[in-house]
Design a protein around this motif. Structure first.
Motif, PDB file in Angstrom:
ATOM      1  N   LEU A 173       0.856  -1.188   0.000  1.00  0.00           N
ATOM      2  CA  LEU A 173       0.000   0.000   0.000  1.00  0.00           C
ATOM      3  C   LEU A 173       0.890   1.235   0.000  1.00  0.00           C
ATOM      4  CD1 LEU A 173      -2.996   0.906   0.144  1.00  0.00           C
ATOM      5  CD2 LEU A 173      -2.717   1.049   2.635  1.00  0.00           C
ATOM      6  N   MET A 174       0.727   2.084  -1.014  1.00  0.00           N
ATOM      7  CA  MET A 174       1.565   3.279  -1.143  1.00  0.00           C
ATOM      8  C   MET A 174       0.716   4.530  -0.939  1.00  0.00           C
ATOM      9  SD  MET A 174       4.257   4.295  -4.160  1.00  0.00           S
ATOM     10  CE  MET A 174       3.101   4.996  -5.333  1.00  0.00           C
ATOM     11  N   LEU A 175       1.070   5.326   0.067  1.00  0.00           N
ATOM     12  CA  LEU A 175       0.463   6.628   0.323  1.00  0.00           C
ATOM     13  C   LEU A 175       1.423   7.702  -0.169  1.00  0.00           C
ATOM     14  CD1 LEU A 175      -0.655   4.536   2.487  1.00  0.00           C
ATOM     15  CD2 LEU A 175      -1.195   6.522   3.905  1.00  0.00           C
ATOM     16  N   TYR A 176       0.928   8.778  -0.744  1.00  0.00           N
ATOM     17  CA  TYR A 176       1.796   9.777  -1.358  1.00  0.00           C
ATOM     18  C   TYR A 176       1.116  11.143  -1.319  1.00  0.00           C
ATOM     19  CZ  TYR A 176      -1.467   8.668  -5.076  1.00  0.00           C
ATOM     20  OH  TYR A 176      -2.627   8.442  -5.780  1.00  0.00           O
ATOM     21  N   THR A 177       1.897  12.177  -1.492  1.00  0.00           N
ATOM     22  CA  THR A 177       1.346  13.531  -1.622  1.00  0.00           C
ATOM     23  C   THR A 177       1.349  13.931  -3.095  1.00  0.00           C
ATOM     24  OG1 THR A 177       3.529  14.520  -1.252  1.00  0.00           O
ATOM     25  CG2 THR A 177       2.144  14.193   0.688  1.00  0.00           C
ATOM     26  N   ASP A 178       0.718  15.058  -3.401  1.00  0.00           N
ATOM     27  CA  ASP A 178       0.573  15.445  -4.809  1.00  0.00           C
ATOM     28  C   ASP A 178       1.899  15.863  -5.443  1.00  0.00           C
ATOM     29  OD1 ASP A 178       0.959  17.850  -3.547  1.00  0.00           O
ATOM     30  OD2 ASP A 178      -0.991  18.704  -4.087  1.00  0.00           O
ATOM     31  N   GLY A 179       2.968  16.034  -4.632  1.00  0.00           N
ATOM     32  CA  GLY A 179       4.264  16.318  -5.219  1.00  0.00           C
ATOM     33  C   GLY A 179       4.744  15.201  -6.126  1.00  0.00           C
ATOM     34  N   LEU A 180       4.253  13.971  -5.899  1.00  0.00           N
ATOM     35  CA  LEU A 180       4.668  12.835  -6.713  1.00  0.00           C
ATOM     36  C   LEU A 180       3.971  12.826  -8.071  1.00  0.00           C
ATOM     37  CD1 LEU A 180       6.388  10.188  -6.596  1.00  0.00           C
ATOM     38  CD2 LEU A 180       4.277   9.019  -5.918  1.00  0.00           C
ATOM     39  N   ILE A 181       2.820  13.421  -8.184  1.00  0.00           N
ATOM     40  CA  ILE A 181       2.037  13.307  -9.416  1.00  0.00           C
ATOM     41  C   ILE A 181       1.905  14.624 -10.175  1.00  0.00           C
ATOM     42  CG2 ILE A 181       0.706  11.355  -8.544  1.00  0.00           C
ATOM     43  CD1 ILE A 181      -1.555  13.269  -7.844  1.00  0.00           C
ATOM     44  N   GLU A 182       2.370  15.731  -9.589  1.00  0.00           N
ATOM     45  CA  GLU A 182       2.208  17.018 -10.252  1.00  0.00           C
ATOM     46  C   GLU A 182       3.461  17.495 -10.964  1.00  0.00           C
ATOM     47  OE1 GLU A 182       0.615  19.886  -7.545  1.00  0.00           O
ATOM     48  OE2 GLU A 182      -1.406  19.036  -7.642  1.00  0.00           O
ATOM     49  N   GLY A 183       4.500  16.663 -11.008  1.00  0.00           N
ATOM     50  CA  GLY A 183       5.675  17.020 -11.790  1.00  0.00           C
ATOM     51  C   GLY A 183       5.369  16.964 -13.277  1.00  0.00           C
ATOM     52  N   HIS A 184       6.130  17.699 -14.070  1.00  0.00           N
ATOM     53  CA  HIS A 184       5.906  17.737 -15.516  1.00  0.00           C
ATOM     54  C   HIS A 184       6.525  16.522 -16.200  1.00  0.00           C
ATOM     55  CE1 HIS A 184       5.231  21.991 -14.447  1.00  0.00           C
ATOM     56  NE2 HIS A 184       4.380  21.969 -15.467  1.00  0.00           N
ATOM     57  N   GLY A 234       8.566  15.813 -19.454  1.00  0.00           N
ATOM     58  CA  GLY A 234       9.299  16.469 -20.524  1.00  0.00           C
ATOM     59  C   GLY A 234       9.289  17.972 -20.355  1.00  0.00           C
ATOM     60  N   GLY A 235       9.513  18.694 -21.456  1.00  0.00           N
ATOM     61  CA  GLY A 235       9.619  20.142 -21.390  1.00  0.00           C
ATOM     62  C   GLY A 235       8.305  20.868 -21.544  1.00  0.00           C
ATOM     63  N   GLY A 236       7.202  20.130 -21.764  1.00  0.00           N
ATOM     64  CA  GLY A 236       5.910  20.786 -21.953  1.00  0.00           C
ATOM     65  C   GLY A 236       5.190  21.048 -20.647  1.00  0.00           C
ATOM     66  N   ARG A 237       3.886  21.339 -20.759  1.00  0.00           N
ATOM     67  CA  ARG A 237       3.064  21.646 -19.592  1.00  0.00           C
ATOM     68  C   ARG A 237       2.342  20.410 -19.067  1.00  0.00           C
ATOM     69  NH1 ARG A 237       2.210  27.009 -18.853  1.00  0.00           N
ATOM     70  NH2 ARG A 237       0.222  26.610 -17.800  1.00  0.00           N
ATOM     71  N   GLU A 238       2.464  19.279 -19.746  1.00  0.00           N
ATOM     72  CA  GLU A 238       1.782  18.062 -19.329  1.00  0.00           C
ATOM     73  C   GLU A 238       2.353  17.565 -18.004  1.00  0.00           C
ATOM     74  OE1 GLU A 238       1.054  13.452 -20.867  1.00  0.00           O
ATOM     75  OE2 GLU A 238       2.226  14.883 -22.065  1.00  0.00           O
ATOM     76  N   ARG A 239       1.479  17.143 -17.119  1.00  0.00           N
ATOM     77  CA  ARG A 239       1.889  16.617 -15.823  1.00  0.00           C
ATOM     78  C   ARG A 239       1.741  15.099 -15.778  1.00  0.00           C
ATOM     79  NH1 ARG A 239       2.745  20.706 -12.221  1.00  0.00           N
ATOM     80  NH2 ARG A 239       1.812  22.726 -12.734  1.00  0.00           N
ATOM     81  N   LEU A 240       2.486  14.486 -14.867  1.00  0.00           N
ATOM     82  CA  LEU A 240       2.461  13.033 -14.758  1.00  0.00           C
ATOM     83  C   LEU A 240       1.073  12.534 -14.394  1.00  0.00           C
ATOM     84  CD1 LEU A 240       3.978  10.325 -14.683  1.00  0.00           C
ATOM     85  CD2 LEU A 240       4.509  10.796 -12.282  1.00  0.00           C
ATOM     86  N   GLY A 241       0.462  13.116 -13.353  1.00  0.00           N
ATOM     87  CA  GLY A 241      -0.878  12.724 -12.939  1.00  0.00           C
ATOM     88  C   GLY A 241      -0.926  11.354 -12.292  1.00  0.00           C
ATOM     89  N   GLN A 242      -2.107  10.998 -11.773  1.00  0.00           N
ATOM     90  CA  GLN A 242      -2.262   9.705 -11.101  1.00  0.00           C
ATOM     91  C   GLN A 242      -2.149   8.542 -12.082  1.00  0.00           C
ATOM     92  OE1 GLN A 242      -5.981  10.822  -8.849  1.00  0.00           O
ATOM     93  NE2 GLN A 242      -4.939   9.740  -7.199  1.00  0.00           N
ATOM     94  N   ASP A 243      -2.713   8.707 -13.275  1.00  0.00           N
ATOM     95  CA  ASP A 243      -2.645   7.618 -14.251  1.00  0.00           C
ATOM     96  C   ASP A 243      -1.197   7.323 -14.639  1.00  0.00           C
ATOM     97  OD1 ASP A 243      -5.383   7.447 -14.197  1.00  0.00           O
ATOM     98  OD2 ASP A 243      -5.695   8.686 -15.995  1.00  0.00           O
ATOM     99  N   GLY A 244      -0.417   8.363 -14.880  1.00  0.00           N
ATOM    100  CA  GLY A 244       0.985   8.159 -15.215  1.00  0.00           C
ATOM    101  C   GLY A 244       1.752   7.527 -14.079  1.00  0.00           C
ATOM    102  N   MET A 245       1.435   7.925 -12.842  1.00  0.00           N
ATOM    103  CA  MET A 245       2.107   7.343 -11.682  1.00  0.00           C
ATOM    104  C   MET A 245       1.762   5.862 -11.541  1.00  0.00           C
ATOM    105  SD  MET A 245       1.421   6.450  -8.228  1.00  0.00           S
ATOM    106  CE  MET A 245      -0.027   7.416  -7.810  1.00  0.00           C
TER     107      MET A 245
END
Length: 492
Positions: free
Chosen positions: A422-433, A435-446
Motif C-alpha cells: 500500500l503506497m500513500l503519497y502527496t501530490d508532489g509525486l504526481i504534479e511534476g511535468h 518532458g519540457g511541456g506543460r503536461e503533468r504526470l498525474g495519477q494515471d501516469g504514476m
C-alpha cells in the motif's frame, strides 16, 4: 597600482564607515578634538571640525542586479545578484588615538590609492575617541603607549581626563578597550621598533596589524591602512559566513528531529518512506506523515500536505502530525479524529485560507482489511501479487481540513488480502511535468510507472527510490513541490 583585494559584498556604513567624498582641492586633514586637548597644528594641514555637517553623497540610485556601478564613498564596484561587491573604500577617514606630551605629530601626510588625501582625526584619550568614532571612520591607529583608563572609583584620581594608571600588568589593556569600543572597525597598533613582541601580541588580541612608530612614512602607512580595512572586511564576512553555517546546522538538526519515527514494534508489516522538501536547503516541508501501532494491534498510517512551501507551513505540518499521533494513541479514528485535527488546524494556522489535505488508513490486526478516510487527498495505490496495481476507491473523499466548518469524512472499508503493498503519497509525486511541456504526470501516469517497476521486481526501499528518481527525471530536475511517499508491505 591599486592593491588587489578579494571581491566582497558592500558592508553597511555602520560596519565599515563609508565616508563622504573629499573635495578635489582639499589637502591632507587632521580632525582634532575640542580646543585645549589637541596637539600643535601643522600649518599646511587643513583641520575639520568633526561635528560640522557633512555633505551627503549625491548618488542615491538603487543597486541593480546586473552591470557595474560605484557605491557612495567607495571605489569602483560591481553588482552581482543585487549585492554590491567593492574594493577598499576611497576617501578614507582614520582616527588616530595617541598621547604625545610634546604635541609632535607621528602620522605623516597620507594619500589613498587614488591619490586623494586621507582624513586623520586625533584623539588624546579614549573618551575623546568615543566622541570622534563616527560611522565614516574606516580605521583606527592606536598608539600602544597610550595609558589605559583607570577603573571607575572615587578618590583623588577623579580628574575625568579619560586617562589613568594601567590596569594591573596588562600592557594591552588600552587595545582591549578600543576593540570593545569599536568592534567593527579595523585597528592598526603603533609601537616602538624595540618592542616588536608587543606588536605581535596586539595582533593576537585582535588588531589587524602593527607598525613601528619611529619608522612610519606616508606610503607605508597608507598601504597598511588599506590592507587593515580590507582584512577587517574579510574577517567580518568570514565570521558571518561561519555563523550562517552554524545556524544552518542547528536548523538541520532541529528539522531532522521533527521528522517522524514510526512506531511499529510487534507488527509484521514492513515500512519504507521517502521525503523531499521543495524549499532549497531545507529538510522539512509542508508534507507530513506518520505510522503507529496501537495496543490492539491496529496499524494506523497517515500522510498529509499543508498548502504552501514555507517554514510556517512546515511548522504547521509538524503540529498536525504530532496531534494526529496523540489522538490516534488516545483511541480516536476516522471522522472523529479528522474533525479534531481540523480544530487544531483552525487554531494554529496563520491565515484563514490555509488548509491541509490528508489520507488516513487503519489496518486491522490481521492485516487483511483497512479503513480509509480521505480529506481532499489523492487515494492510495494498492498492489497485490497477480493483479495490476490500482488506486483505492475515492468516491467518499471529504473536503480538505480547514475549508468547511463542521465537515464530515466518511470511512470506507477496503479488502487488502493476504499479501499486498500500500503506497500513500502527496501530490508532489504526481504534479511534476513530463518532458519540457506543460503536461503533468498525474495519477494515471504514476500508476503505470509503479506497475512497470513492480513488474521489474522492485519492492520496498528500491521501489520508492526508483519511483522518486524517475519522477525527477521526467520533470527535468528537482520538483518544485514538497514530496512524501510511504509504503507499507505485508507478505503471507
Amino acid at each position: 597600482m591599486p592593491v588587489p583585494v578579494p571581491r566582497q559584498r558592500a558592508i553597511p556604513a555602520v560596519e565599515c564607515g563609508q565616508a563622504p567624498a573629499a573635495s578635489p582641492d582639499s589637502g591632507p586633514s587632521k580632525e582634532q578634538a575640542p580646543p585645549g586637548t589637541h596637539p600643535a597644528e601643522n600649518p599646511t594641514t587643513r583641520r575639520e571640525n568633526p561635528t560640522e555637517k557633512r555633505e551627503k553623497p549625491t548618488d542615491t540610485s538603487p543597486e541593480t542586479s546586473t552591470g557595474t556601478g560605484t557605491a557612495p564613498g567607495t571605489g569602483t564596484g560591481r553588482t552581482h545578484g543585487g549585492r554590491t561587491e567593492s574594493a577598499v573604500p576611497t576617501n578614507l577617514t582614520v582616527l588616530l588615538i595617541e598621547d604625545d606630551p610634546a604635541g609632535s605629530p607621528i602620522v605623516p601626510d597620507l594619500l589613498d590609492q587614488a591619490g586623494k588625501p586621507i582624513r586623520v582625526r586625533t584623539a588624546r584619550n579614549l573618551t575623546e575617541a568615543g566622541r570622534l568614532l563616527t560611522d565614516d571612520v574606516h580605521c583606527i591607529l592606536l598608539d600602544l603607549a597610550l595609558s589605559a583608563p583607570a577603573p571607575a572609583r572615587t578618590g583623588t584620581d577623579g580628574g575625568g581626563n579619560g586617562n589613568g594608571a594601567a590596569e594591573g600588568d596588562d600592557e594591552l589593556a588600552v587595545l582591549r578597550h578600543v576593540l570593545e569600543l569599536a568592534p567593527r572597525h579595523a585597528v592598526l597598533a603603533l609601537t616602538s621598533s624595540s618592542d616588536a613582541e608587543r606588536g605581535a601580541e596586539a595582533v593576537a588580541v585582535g588588531a589587524q596589524d602593527y607598525l613601528f612608530r619611529d619608522e612610519l612614512d606616508g606610503r607605508l602607512l597608507s598601504r597598511a591602512i588599506r590592507y587593515a580595512v580590507e582584512r577587517k572586511r574579510s574577517d567580518s564576512a568570514e565570521r558571518r559566513l561561519a555563523e550562517g553555517r552554524l545556524r544552518a546546522q542547528e536548523n538541520r538538526r532541529l528539522e531532522r528531529g521533527l521528522l517522524p519515527t514510526p512506531l511499529l514494534a510487534g507488527s509484521p508489516l514492513r515500512f519504507a518512506a521517502r521525503y523531499r522538501p521543495g524549499r532549497s536547503r531545507a529538510l522539512l516541508g509542508g508534507d507530513f506523515y506518520d505510522v503507529v501501532r496501537t495496543p490492539d494491534g491496529t496499524v494506523h498510517a497517515m500522510i498529509g500536505d499543508v498548502c504552501g512551501h514555507g517554514p510556517d507551513e512546515a511548522a504547521l505540518g509538524v503540529e498536525l502530525r504530532i496531534a494526529w499521533r496523540a489522538l490516534t494513541l488516545a483511541g480516536l479514528c476516522g471522522d472523529q479524529l479528522l474533525g479534531t485535527l481540523q480544530q487544531v488546524l483552525e487554531h494554529e494556522r496563520s491565515d484563514d485560507e490555509i488548509f491541509a489535505t490528508l489520507c488516513a488508513v487503519d489496518i486491522s490486526p490481521d492485516g487483511r482489511r483497512a479503513g480509509l478516510c480521505l480529506a481532499g487527498h489523492p487515494s492510495p495505490l494498492l498492489s497485490r501479487p497477480g493483479m495490476p496495481a490500482r488506486l483505492l476507491p475515492y468516491d467518499n473523499n471529504g473536503p480538505a481540513l480547514g475549508l468547511l466548518p463542521g465537515a464530515r469524512w466518511p470511512r470506507t472499508q477496503v479488502e487488502l488480502g493476504a499479501e499486498w503493498s500500500l503506497m500513500l503519497y502527496t501530490d508532489g509525486l504526481i504534479e511534476g511535468h513530463v518532458g519540457g511541456g506543460r503536461e503533468r504526470l498525474g495519477q494515471d501516469g504514476m500508476v503505470e510507472m509503479v506497475r512497470r517497476q513492480l513488474a521489474e521486481g522492485l519492492t520496498g526501499e528500491e521501489l520508492l527510490r526508483a519511483t522518486v528518481n524517475e519522477v525527477r527525471e521526467l520533470n527535468g530536475g528537482e520538483l518544485a513541490d514538497d514530496l512524501a511517499v510511504v509504503l507499507l508491505d505485508r507478505t503471507a
